[in-house]
Design an enzyme around this catalytic site. Structure first.
Site, short mmCIF file in Angstrom:
data_model
loop_
_atom_site.label_atom_id
_atom_site.label_comp_id
_atom_site.label_asym_id
_atom_site.label_seq_id
_atom_site.Cartn_x
_atom_site.Cartn_y
_atom_site.Cartn_z
N LYS A 35 0.82 -1.22 0.00
CA LYS A 35 0.00 0.00 0.00
C LYS A 35 0.86 1.27 0.00
O LYS A 35 2.06 1.25 0.25
CB LYS A 35 -0.98 -0.03 1.18
CG LYS A 35 -2.06 -1.08 0.94
CD LYS A 35 -3.27 -0.91 1.82
CE LYS A 35 -4.39 -1.85 1.35
NZ LYS A 35 -5.56 -1.80 2.23
N ARG A 53 -3.84 -10.15 4.48
CA ARG A 53 -4.21 -10.22 3.06
C ARG A 53 -3.05 -9.66 2.24
O ARG A 53 -2.70 -8.48 2.38
CB ARG A 53 -5.50 -9.43 2.84
CG ARG A 53 -6.05 -9.45 1.43
CD ARG A 53 -7.35 -8.64 1.37
NE ARG A 53 -7.93 -8.67 0.03
CZ ARG A 53 -7.63 -7.82 -0.95
NH1 ARG A 53 -6.75 -6.85 -0.71
NH2 ARG A 53 -8.20 -7.91 -2.13
#
Length: 276
Positions: free
Chosen positions: A221, A255
């Protein structure tokens, strides 16, 4: 603890890895790589071989600024693949969607978990999820994916995210979705600036007060990119470090895009946790 994902148990007694499989042209990391069934199936097989305990299939990008996808297009992207994966793979299949029709069709095709970035807030989603009988992951997001990163602000990000998730758990309970079917996701990167994400990660243990398993998605991210001045494809080490921090503080599922490296890291975390 085991989570019953449509008769495929997911062991949450140690930190588990959820492998990301985006069948989208525009996801921030792997958009366009797995649009056709053959490479998507091959990638899923690879992730299971590397130790993924569950595969998360998504047919609509939720990156900041991503274009919305119509219901029929998402159904066509997701449902045939879920059916193939469920028929072949031994692990549970998760569907990353907010649309009621996609939830129903994917579960009918073999999905054992609904992963919803809107936490069942869209019209009809709560009822659809209740009907399917499978577990649901409720994620915190401020705003919606197209605009969520436009100057997000919080007074106390940890308290506000926890309060939101507690409220959604109560709504689910009223709708007939019991706590034994719920996972919670703080929503890193969804309507949050880097300082908010770092604060959430630092205080992740506080979410244990909600009494439900945590799913955490930090892989590749922008927070990691900003800290390391790294492109999306250069964020492996930072992603694994973040996953270790999350798991050490109680995350039940991480995840990720990079399954093998993260699985190895989770084995170390689990071994140290057992030794305490």
């Amino acid at each position: 603890m085991f989570l019953d994902c449509a008769d495929r148990p997911l062991d949450l007694s140690t930190p588990q890895v959820m492998g990301i499989l985006n069948v989208t042209p525009d996801s921030f990391s792997d958009g366009g790589s797995y649009l056709r069934p053959e490479p998507a199936l091959a990638r899923a097989r690879q992730m299971v071989a590397e130790g993924a305990a569950i595969i998360d299939v998504g047919g609509e990008s939720t990156r900041p600024g991503a274009a919305a996808v119509g219901e029929q297009e998402e159904l066509e992207r997701v449902v045939p693949l879920v059916e193939m994966l469920a028929a072949e793979l031994p692990v549970p299949i998760s569907v990353d969607t907010s649309k009621p029709a996609v939830m129903r069709a994917a579960v009918a095709a073999g999905a054992g978990l609904i992963n919803d970035v809107y936490a069942l807030r869209l019209s009809g989603a709560l009822e659809a999820a209740a009907e399917t009988g499978v577990p649901v992951c409720l994620m915190h997001m401020r705003g919606e994916p197209r605009t969520m990163q436009e100057t997000p602000q919080y007074g106390d990000v940890v308290a506000e995210v926890m309060a939101f998730l507690a409220q959604r758990v109560a709504v689910c309970d009223t709708a007939g979705i019991g706590r034994e079917r719920l996972l919670l996701d703080p929503g890193f990167g969804f309507g949050k600036a880097s300082p908010h994400n770092l604060m959430l990660l630092r205080h992740l243990t506080e979410f244990s007060a909600l009494g439900l398993p945590l799913l955490v998605g930090l892989s590749r991210k922008s927070m990691i990119g900003a800290l390391l001045d790294a492109t999306v494809q250069e964020r492996l080490h930072g992603s694994v470090a973040a996953a270790v921090i999350a798991a050490w503080q109680g995350a039940a599922i991480v995840r990720v895009h990079d399954v093998k490296a993260t699985v190895d890291a989770m084995k170390i975390v689990a071994a140290v946790q057992r030794s305490v």
